[in-house]
Design an enzyme around this catalytic site. Structure first.
Site, short mmCIF file in Angstrom:
data_model
loop_
_atom_site.label_atom_id
_atom_site.label_comp_id
_atom_site.label_asym_id
_atom_site.label_seq_id
_atom_site.Cartn_x
_atom_site.Cartn_y
_atom_site.Cartn_z
N LYS A 1 0.96 -1.18 0.07
CA LYS A 1 -0.08 -0.09 -0.05
C LYS A 1 0.94 1.25 0.08
O LYS A 1 1.98 1.28 0.62
CB LYS A 1 -0.85 -0.07 1.43
CG LYS A 1 -2.24 0.87 1.23
CD LYS A 1 -3.21 0.18 0.33
CE LYS A 1 -4.53 0.96 0.45
NZ LYS A 1 -5.76 0.01 -0.16
N ASP B 1 -7.08 4.43 -4.58
CA ASP B 1 -7.81 4.06 -3.37
C ASP B 1 -8.36 5.49 -3.06
O ASP B 1 -8.60 6.11 -4.02
CB ASP B 1 -6.56 3.75 -2.05
CG ASP B 1 -7.32 3.35 -0.81
OD1 ASP B 1 -7.70 2.28 -0.93
OD2 ASP B 1 -7.30 4.17 -0.13
O1 2IT Z 1 -8.05 -1.42 -0.74
C1 2IT Z 1 -7.87 -1.90 -1.89
O2 2IT Z 1 -8.19 -3.17 -1.90
C2 2IT Z 1 -7.81 -1.19 -2.98
N1 2IT Z 1 -7.68 0.07 -2.83
C3 2IT Z 1 -7.58 -1.77 -4.14
C4 2IT Z 1 -6.10 -2.05 -4.64
C5 2IT Z 1 -5.90 -2.45 -5.92
O3 2IT Z 1 -4.60 -3.19 -6.05
O4 2IT Z 1 -6.64 -2.57 -7.00
#
Ligand code: 2IT
Length: 446
Positions: free
Chosen positions: A124, A164
């Site tokens: 993340k 996100d």
């Molecule tokens: O919290 C999540 O799963 C997302 N923000 C999506 C992450 C993604 O790689 O599509």
């Protein structure tokens, strides 16, 4: 180290990271039995290794606003675990972003990605920069500055970021443009891309659609159906909007939704052209939902959340972390509503979650399972990029639907296997953990 010792140890080492400690505690306490069954895991100190991120990258992002002023934000990427695939997870641009929040999100992402069955590790990233109130050019300059550092840490087989909160199609476009400019390489390094340059159909809707598909499985388990169900949600961003749309399509409706300024009660549900108005409303700054009440002549309750309303069948918190605390949980339990389906990442504090799980009349489902359709379709976008093909919307939607059914099934089965009954929270943690733990064990100490 024993599971509980790991939590104590992390508390001592990271006392200023409450969200990270919260996420770790929630998972670790529910996988203790599985862990204890495998003495080799303890010998490998596997839980502690799984809780600590592989790598934390942090950097300064300096950019120039439209008036020529220079601003300095912080940028981060947490590469949590790549035992089962390249690091994968979104980027959040919001004023509240800090290392603790991103560490919790990267940790959660690892289990969530495991549940999708696709080969994706957990990561993340983000920044304490907020695109709200900024011009397109300011957002572009920020994204370019952010990617000028991030590019050296990511790659299609290394780490694949996505959107996100605060990072949508516009931001992904600017980030991708800058990556391509620096690397001179056209590759699937980000997901959530635009359709003209390698994006996947259904990705913008995937999290919300997936959440409703998951809800359908829960209802099926309870010999119930989605037709006529009334949903109360918080948040009407990308995810909330997807829920509204899919619910309407399947004969259910969102009758309550909450925003930062209060909540709306629309007994007819958010359907038809109201869905387009939601899109318009969420692009505004500040993001207020009162204009919906003015436009459609429905009730607006200022400064409140819709938790505790009785004339609904399902609650779905879909805003952000720790939206539902003990006080709201007590109202939710007292309302008699049966289904509490988390959607946003960690929307419930641990005490509130345990309280709700303890209610005999309720079924509680965890966000890491319910919202996994978003990253699941990101995984499908990666597959399409690798084979240099684009699938039809029907094909992607069918795969998403299958994935959500499977996530519900494996979670329910895992809980059953450990004698926990229909405990979807523990089941998701156990199922997600098993795969990552096995992969880590087989790959040795690293
Ligand atoms: O919290 C999540 O799963 C997302 N923000 C999506 C992450 C993604 O790689 O599509």
């Amino acid at each position: 180290m024993k599971a509980t010792e790991v939590i104590d140890d992390l508390r001592r080492r990271f006392p200023n990271e409450p969200e990270y400690l919260q996420a770790v505690e929630e998972v670790v306490t529910s996988i203790e039995d599985v862990y204890n069954e495998h003495p080799e895991f303890e010998r490998y100190n596997l839980i502690e290794r799984l809780c600590l991120p592989d790598r934390i990258i942090s950097f300064r992002v300096s950019w120039v606003d439209d008036k020529g002023q220079v601003h300095n934000n912080m940028g981060y990427r947490i590469q949590h675990n790549n035992a089962i695939g390249p690091y994968k997870g979104g980027i959040r641009f919001h004023a509240s972003v800090n290392q603790s929040i991103l560490k919790f999100l990267a940790f959660e992402q690892t289990f969530k990605n495991s549940l999708t069955t696709l080969p994706m590790g957990g990561g993340k990233g983000g920044s304490d920069f907020s695109p709200k109130g900024k011009s397109d050019m300011e957002v572009m300059r920020f994204c370019q500055a952010f990617m000028t550092e991030l590019y050296r840490h990511i790659g299609p087989d290394e780490d694949v970021p996505a959107g996100d909160i605060g990072v949508g199609g516009r931001e992904i476009g600017y980030l991708y443009g800058q990556y391509k400019r620096i690397r001179n390489c056209y590759e699937g390094v980000l997901t959530g891309k635009g359709m003209s340059y390698g994006g996947s159909l259904i990705r913008p809707e995937a999290t919300g659609y997936g959440a409703v598909y998951y809800l359908q499985e829960v209802l099926k388990h309870e010999n119930d159906t989605i037709e006529g169900k009334r949903l109360a949600i918080s948040g009407y961003g990308n995810v909330g909007w997807g829920i509204m749309k899919k619910a309407a399509e399947l004969g259910a409706k969102v009758t309550y939704f909450a925003g930062p300024d209060g909540y709306i009660h629309d007994p007819d549900g958010v359907t038809g052209e109201k869905l387009d108005y939601i899109l318009e409303m969420r692009a505004k700054d500040p993001m207020h939902c009162k204009p919906y009440a003015d436009k459609y002549g429905v009730e607006f309750v200022a400064g409140e959340k819709c938790w505790g309303v009785k004339d609904v069948d399902v609650y779905m918190p879909a805003a952000t972390q720790n939206d539902v605390r003990m006080e709201s949980a007590e109202k939710i339990a007292a309302s008699g509503v049966k289904y509490y389906i988390e959607v946003a990442n960690m929307p419930t504090t641990n005490d509130a979650l345990n309280f709700l799980r303890g209610q005999k009349h309720m079924v509680v489902a965890p966000s890491k399972a319910v919202n996994a359709g978003g990253v699941g379709v990101s995984g499908l976008e990666m597959s399409q990029n690798s084979e240099r093909l684009s699938w039809t919307a029907e094909e992607v939607d069918a795969q998403l639907h299958k994935m959500m059914k499977n996530i519900h099934k494996v979670s329910a089965e895992a809980a059953e296997e450990y004698g926990l009954g229909y405990d979807l929270v523990a089941g998701a943690n156990i199922a997600g953990f098993k795969k990552v733990a096995e992969a880590m064990y087989e790959q040795g100490v690293f």
